[in-house]
Design a protein around this motif. Structure first.
Motif, PDB file in Angstrom:
ATOM      1  N   LEU A 380       0.856  -1.190   0.000  1.00  0.00           N
ATOM      2  CA  LEU A 380       0.000   0.000   0.000  1.00  0.00           C
ATOM      3  C   LEU A 380       0.887   1.233   0.000  1.00  0.00           C
ATOM      4  O   LEU A 380       1.770   1.368   0.854  1.00  0.00           O
ATOM      5  CB  LEU A 380      -0.916   0.004   1.229  1.00  0.00           C
ATOM      6  CG  LEU A 380      -1.700   1.296   1.487  1.00  0.00           C
ATOM      7  CD1 LEU A 380      -2.676   1.595   0.348  1.00  0.00           C
ATOM      8  CD2 LEU A 380      -2.460   1.222   2.819  1.00  0.00           C
ATOM      9  N   ILE A 381       0.628   2.129  -0.946  1.00  0.00           N
ATOM     10  CA  ILE A 381       1.309   3.417  -1.010  1.00  0.00           C
ATOM     11  C   ILE A 381       0.300   4.488  -0.635  1.00  0.00           C
ATOM     12  O   ILE A 381      -0.701   4.686  -1.328  1.00  0.00           O
ATOM     13  CB  ILE A 381       1.868   3.693  -2.422  1.00  0.00           C
ATOM     14  CG1 ILE A 381       2.764   2.540  -2.888  1.00  0.00           C
ATOM     15  CG2 ILE A 381       2.624   5.008  -2.445  1.00  0.00           C
ATOM     16  CD1 ILE A 381       3.997   2.327  -2.054  1.00  0.00           C
ATOM     17  N   ALA A 382       0.532   5.150   0.490  1.00  0.00           N
ATOM     18  CA  ALA A 382      -0.287   6.285   0.894  1.00  0.00           C
ATOM     19  C   ALA A 382       0.516   7.541   0.583  1.00  0.00           C
ATOM     20  O   ALA A 382       1.410   7.934   1.336  1.00  0.00           O
ATOM     21  CB  ALA A 382      -0.630   6.197   2.383  1.00  0.00           C
ATOM     22  N   GLN A 441     -21.713  12.837   1.745  1.00  0.00           N
ATOM     23  CA  GLN A 441     -21.749  13.615   2.985  1.00  0.00           C
ATOM     24  C   GLN A 441     -20.467  13.385   3.787  1.00  0.00           C
ATOM     25  O   GLN A 441     -20.473  12.842   4.892  1.00  0.00           O
ATOM     26  CB  GLN A 441     -22.983  13.224   3.808  1.00  0.00           C
ATOM     27  CG  GLN A 441     -24.295  13.570   3.134  1.00  0.00           C
ATOM     28  CD  GLN A 441     -25.495  13.164   3.970  1.00  0.00           C
ATOM     29  OE1 GLN A 441     -25.376  12.467   4.971  1.00  0.00           O
ATOM     30  NE2 GLN A 441     -26.667  13.611   3.565  1.00  0.00           N
ATOM     31  N   TRP A 442     -19.373  13.789   3.195  1.00  0.00           N
ATOM     32  CA  TRP A 442     -18.074  13.685   3.838  1.00  0.00           C
ATOM     33  C   TRP A 442     -17.426  15.062   3.882  1.00  0.00           C
ATOM     34  O   TRP A 442     -17.765  15.957   3.105  1.00  0.00           O
ATOM     35  CB  TRP A 442     -17.152  12.731   3.061  1.00  0.00           C
ATOM     36  CG  TRP A 442     -17.738  11.360   2.835  1.00  0.00           C
ATOM     37  CD1 TRP A 442     -18.600  10.699   3.649  1.00  0.00           C
ATOM     38  CD2 TRP A 442     -17.497  10.495   1.709  1.00  0.00           C
ATOM     39  NE1 TRP A 442     -18.908   9.481   3.118  1.00  0.00           N
ATOM     40  CE2 TRP A 442     -18.247   9.314   1.933  1.00  0.00           C
ATOM     41  CE3 TRP A 442     -16.711  10.599   0.563  1.00  0.00           C
ATOM     42  CZ2 TRP A 442     -18.244   8.253   1.040  1.00  0.00           C
ATOM     43  CZ3 TRP A 442     -16.696   9.529  -0.318  1.00  0.00           C
ATOM     44  CH2 TRP A 442     -17.457   8.375  -0.092  1.00  0.00           C
ATOM     45  N   SER A 443     -16.448  15.190   4.760  1.00  0.00           N
ATOM     46  CA  SER A 443     -15.725  16.467   4.807  1.00  0.00           C
ATOM     47  C   SER A 443     -14.842  16.618   3.566  1.00  0.00           C
ATOM     48  O   SER A 443     -14.502  15.640   2.891  1.00  0.00           O
ATOM     49  CB  SER A 443     -14.860  16.522   6.071  1.00  0.00           C
ATOM     50  OG  SER A 443     -13.805  15.571   5.989  1.00  0.00           O
ATOM     51  N   ILE A 487      -6.793  11.875   4.227  1.00  0.00           N
ATOM     52  CA  ILE A 487      -7.808  11.059   4.902  1.00  0.00           C
ATOM     53  C   ILE A 487      -7.818  11.317   6.403  1.00  0.00           C
ATOM     54  O   ILE A 487      -8.800  11.038   7.095  1.00  0.00           O
ATOM     55  CB  ILE A 487      -7.589   9.565   4.595  1.00  0.00           C
ATOM     56  CG1 ILE A 487      -8.851   8.768   4.952  1.00  0.00           C
ATOM     57  CG2 ILE A 487      -6.372   9.019   5.309  1.00  0.00           C
ATOM     58  CD1 ILE A 487      -8.823   7.338   4.473  1.00  0.00           C
ATOM     59  N   TRP A 488      -6.737  11.888   6.923  1.00  0.00           N
ATOM     60  CA  TRP A 488      -6.687  12.206   8.353  1.00  0.00           C
ATOM     61  C   TRP A 488      -7.733  13.243   8.742  1.00  0.00           C
ATOM     62  O   TRP A 488      -8.137  13.324   9.914  1.00  0.00           O
ATOM     63  CB  TRP A 488      -5.286  12.677   8.739  1.00  0.00           C
ATOM     64  CG  TRP A 488      -4.869  13.979   8.091  1.00  0.00           C
ATOM     65  CD1 TRP A 488      -4.271  14.131   6.890  1.00  0.00           C
ATOM     66  CD2 TRP A 488      -5.030  15.294   8.636  1.00  0.00           C
ATOM     67  NE1 TRP A 488      -4.049  15.468   6.615  1.00  0.00           N
ATOM     68  CE2 TRP A 488      -4.509  16.196   7.689  1.00  0.00           C
ATOM     69  CE3 TRP A 488      -5.566  15.800   9.813  1.00  0.00           C
ATOM     70  CZ2 TRP A 488      -4.512  17.576   7.885  1.00  0.00           C
ATOM     71  CZ3 TRP A 488      -5.561  17.175  10.027  1.00  0.00           C
ATOM     72  CH2 TRP A 488      -5.048  18.047   9.065  1.00  0.00           C
ATOM     73  N   GLY A 497     -16.269  14.859   9.340  1.00  0.00           N
ATOM     74  CA  GLY A 497     -15.444  13.676   9.082  1.00  0.00           C
ATOM     75  C   GLY A 497     -15.975  12.832   7.944  1.00  0.00           C
ATOM     76  O   GLY A 497     -16.701  13.296   7.060  1.00  0.00           O
ATOM     77  N   GLY A 498     -15.595  11.565   7.942  1.00  0.00           N
ATOM     78  CA  GLY A 498     -15.983  10.630   6.896  1.00  0.00           C
ATOM     79  C   GLY A 498     -15.691   9.207   7.320  1.00  0.00           C
ATOM     80  O   GLY A 498     -15.148   8.955   8.399  1.00  0.00           O
ATOM     81  N   PRO A 499     -16.024   8.228   6.468  1.00  0.00           N
ATOM     82  CA  PRO A 499     -15.902   6.811   6.840  1.00  0.00           C
ATOM     83  C   PRO A 499     -14.479   6.288   6.708  1.00  0.00           C
ATOM     84  O   PRO A 499     -14.208   5.354   5.945  1.00  0.00           O
ATOM     85  CB  PRO A 499     -16.856   6.133   5.850  1.00  0.00           C
ATOM     86  CG  PRO A 499     -16.778   6.990   4.628  1.00  0.00           C
ATOM     87  CD  PRO A 499     -16.619   8.400   5.114  1.00  0.00           C
ATOM     88  N   HIS A 500     -13.551   6.889   7.445  1.00  0.00           N
ATOM     89  CA  HIS A 500     -12.155   6.484   7.302  1.00  0.00           C
ATOM     90  C   HIS A 500     -11.904   5.076   7.829  1.00  0.00           C
ATOM     91  O   HIS A 500     -11.113   4.322   7.255  1.00  0.00           O
ATOM     92  CB  HIS A 500     -11.239   7.479   8.019  1.00  0.00           C
ATOM     93  CG  HIS A 500     -11.358   7.455   9.515  1.00  0.00           C
ATOM     94  ND1 HIS A 500     -12.470   7.948  10.182  1.00  0.00           N
ATOM     95  CD2 HIS A 500     -10.509   6.987  10.470  1.00  0.00           C
ATOM     96  CE1 HIS A 500     -12.291   7.794  11.473  1.00  0.00           C
ATOM     97  NE2 HIS A 500     -11.104   7.217  11.680  1.00  0.00           N
TER      98      HIS A 500
END
Length: 692
Positions: A380-382, A441-443, A487-488, A497-500
């Motif tokens: 995984l590359i973030a 409906q996310w930030s 995503i933070w 926020g959101g569904p992190h």
């Protein structure tokens, strides 16, 4: 009709008793003194006292009740073998006709169908429930139509709840033979990659002729694929080592070859489900450039008790140049050789979080990572701006396995991440909370790395439809690239926020090949009494699925779209055993009911199990198949009372003496004209006697 005398006194009984005593004393004195007419006087007084007791003649109008005969029909799966169901149907029709022709008898038909929860054939529980509303003295008997393999037989006739004959009419032939493979012991759980031992028993029973005792070929399958076969001798216990191949249900089939004259091959197969448990997943997290969301991935992975996390953080920012040697940039030595050369294959997932190539890792180790991915590893590359700069990790030997090629441009603008069309169907991003509205409906996020997708699928998009999340399979391994480091903001609750958590967890589990997150999969499961078939696909349609039942029958199902990318259909699960579903390309298995069901542990028809209980009730258990294979039903004989309710060619049914009271007629004896006449007659006779 029944006649009886009753009393309804006009005065208390003690008054009548005192009067009777006084009359008796006076009569005795009068007789001793020789008083003329003493008996007549006593009779007149006694009649007057009897009139006070108000006697009456009562007649009960009763209607006799019918005797209830229970016919219990065994419809278990073993009854479908060798024409037993046809013999049962013929016997039932004959019994219904004969009982209907008997006056004073009522038939109660009780059918016992197989239940997915019952381990075996339970006829007596159904019999008790079917007669629960019948008084015991009305039961005229019970007739069981079965193959004799009943698993809830009470020890004594007193447990039946009625005093009437029990007869067993057994289907099947006396010369049956069968080979059966049964489960002795099997583990329920096992570590993925470990070897577990399953113990089986192979037996040839009944009349198998010269084939009995011949060696058998045992085939072992895992999830439908043949993994081994060997020879075994009937009468011996067999220990079979099996390897737990993956997490979740590992379905093992053990099948013995069939014999020519065998009753059924159904019990030649044993199914064992062993749940594969992974050891703690080992994840290597390498954090490069310090940033505000650096601990987001660490916090998520540390919150999972099944994850062993190895985390290294490079704290030195790239703009700080003071001539310090690279090997002195950490408080403890970064064990690069140990991690990326010697033990790289021990990790289930490697994550580079905003990693900048500053020479900490030699190029040879990036090549090791690429080979690790192709061999089945997960990467995984973030990425953030580091992925677009000249020191990007893309400019390493890892580039051939990375699906997103950076253009060098970083987009800095407020935007809301969105799900792509294919992301709507992918299990990693399908149904994320808040994704149903437009926009989601996310930030907002504020930065994305522009990149070209060379391979794989883009599940999330950012400003101007640029890719945000790209997934790809690289030979046996998997790669994911996150093209934003924002995503933070969801984790911190910015603008709601959101569904992190679900997104990051699903992404990590997809990379580590969790079966539930496969984008192309066929699954079958049991929900209640229904078999549910699901097809997960990124395509626009799903082919029909053929379901093979445990007894060999097939059903064709047309799947309907339940959610984007998820197609579903169901059918009633009416049989115990292994169900197989296939769409031509994929196959899924599920076992319904107990792993070693008693229903198939012995399928030979028998009279021995029911005979002791039948004998206790005066009944009989016998076969109904004649020499030609047809049904031979004994005559039905009604009996009032008997010690034995069976004989040559006949079985008896008990006639009840129970009745129901419809009404009572009451005729007073000493009231009205009759009573007046008797009293006047007695007094007149006494007066006449005294006057002589």
């Amino acid at each position: 009709m029944m006649w009886s005398v009753s009393f309804d006194p006009f005065v208390p009984w003690w008054v009548i008793g005192a009067g009777a005593t006084a009359i008796a004393v006076l009569l005795a004195i009068a007789l001793r003194l020789g008083v003329r007419g003493a008996l007549l006087r006593g009779t007149a007084l006694a009649l007057a006292l009897l009139a006070l007791a108000n006697p009456a003649l009562e007649r009960e109008d009763r209607e006799p009740l019918t005797s209830v005969v229970a016919v219990v029909v065994d419809k278990s799966q073993s009854q479908s073998l060798d024409g037993r169901d046809a013999a049962t149907a013929a016997a039932l029709a004959e019994l219904e006709q004969r009982i209907a022709a008997l006056p004073g008898f009522e038939l109660r038909r009780i059918e016992v169908s197989p239940s997915l929860r019952d381990d075996g054939t339970a006829l007596f529980g159904a019999l008790a429930e079917g007669l629960s509303d019948v008084p015991p003295d009305r039961v005229g008997g019970a007739i069981l139509l079965t193959d004799g393999q009943v698993h809830d037989i009470p020890a004594t006739s007193g447990a039946l709840g009625f005093n009437a004959p029990l007869h067993g009419l057994v289907t099947g032939r006396a010369d049956e033979g069968d080979r059966r493979l049964s489960l002795v012991r099997a583990p329920r759980f096992g570590l993925v990659g470990s070897e577990q031992t399953v113990t089986l028993s192979l037996e040839d029973a009944g009349a198998l002729g010269g084939a009995s005792g011949s060696p058998a070929t045992i085939r072992v399958r895992r999830d439908g694929e043949l993994i081994t076969e060997f020879r075994a001798t009937p009468g011996e216990r067999i220990e079979v080592p099996v390897e737990i191949g993956h997490g979740g249900h590992n379905i093992f089939e053990f099948e013995a070859n069939t014999l020519p004259d065998e009753l059924t091959p159904l019990n030649n197969r044993v199914v064992v489900t062993i749940d594969g448990i992974r050891e703690n997943l080992r994840v290597l997290l390498v954090s490069g450039s310090p940033h505000a969301g650096e601990r987001t991935w660490r916090n998520l992975l540390k919150s999972d008790a099944s994850v062993d996390l190895v985390h290294f953080t490079i704290l030195r920012p790239p703009e700080k140049q003071d001539g310090t040697p690279v090997n002195q940039l950490s408080l403890i030595a970064f064990p690069t050789r140990e991690l990326f050369s010697e033990k790289i294959d021990q990790f289930d997932l490697i994550i580079f979080d905003r990693y900048v190539n500053r020479g900490v890792l030699p190029m040879l180790y990036f090549d090791n990572i690429a080979r690790y991915v192709r061999a089945g590893g997960a990467l995984l590359i973030a990425g953030g701006p580091d992925y677009a700069e000249g020191s990007t990790i893309y400019q390493t030997p890892m580039a051939p396995v990375l699906p997103a090629r950076p253009t060098g441009n970083v987009i800095v603008t407020p935007f809301r991440a969105d799900i792509s069309d294919i992301g709507d169907r992918h299990p990693v991003t399908r149904g994320l909370p808040g994704a149903q509205s437009d926009p989601p409906q996310w930030s907002r996020w504020f930065r994305a790395v522009e990149a070209e997708v060379d391979m794989g699928q883009s599940l999330m998009t950012g400003p101007s439809n640029v890719p945000l999340l790209v997934l790809n399979r690289e030979e046996a391994g998997r790669v994911a690239v996150f093209l934003s480091d924002q995503i933070w903001l969801w984790a911190r609750g910015y603008e709601g926020g959101g569904p992190h958590v679900p997104l990051m967890r699903r992404l990590a589990h997809w990379l580590m090949k969790e079966p539930d997150l496969e984008e192309e999969a066929l699954r079958v499961s049991l929900r209640g009494s229904e078999l549910v078939v699901e097809r997960q696909t990124l395509g626009d349609s799903a082919a029909d699925v053929t379901v093979t039942l445990p007894t060999g029958g097939t059903r064709s199902l047309t799947l309907q779209e339940a959610d984007p990318g998820l197609w579903r259909a169901s059918l009633a699960a009416t049989e115990i055993g292994l169900y197989s579903a296939t769409d031509g390309e994929r196959t899924a298995l599920v076992h319904v009911g107990p792993q070693n069901p008693r229903e198939f542990s012995n399928v030979l028809s028998t009279t021995e199990r029911l005979e002791p209980l039948s004998a206790q009730t005066g009944g009989v258990t016998q076969r109904i198949a004649d020499i030609g294979g047809g049904a031979l039903i004994p005559r039905l004989v009604p009996l009032k009372r008997a010690d034995d309710y069976a004989g040559a060619g006949w079985i008896g049914l008990k006639q009840t003496e129970a009745s129901v009271l419809k009404g009572i007629d009451r005729i007073p004896l000493l009231s009205g004209l009759i009573g007046l006449a008797l009293l006047l007659g007695a007094v007149s006779a006494a007066w006449f006697r005294e006057g002589r």
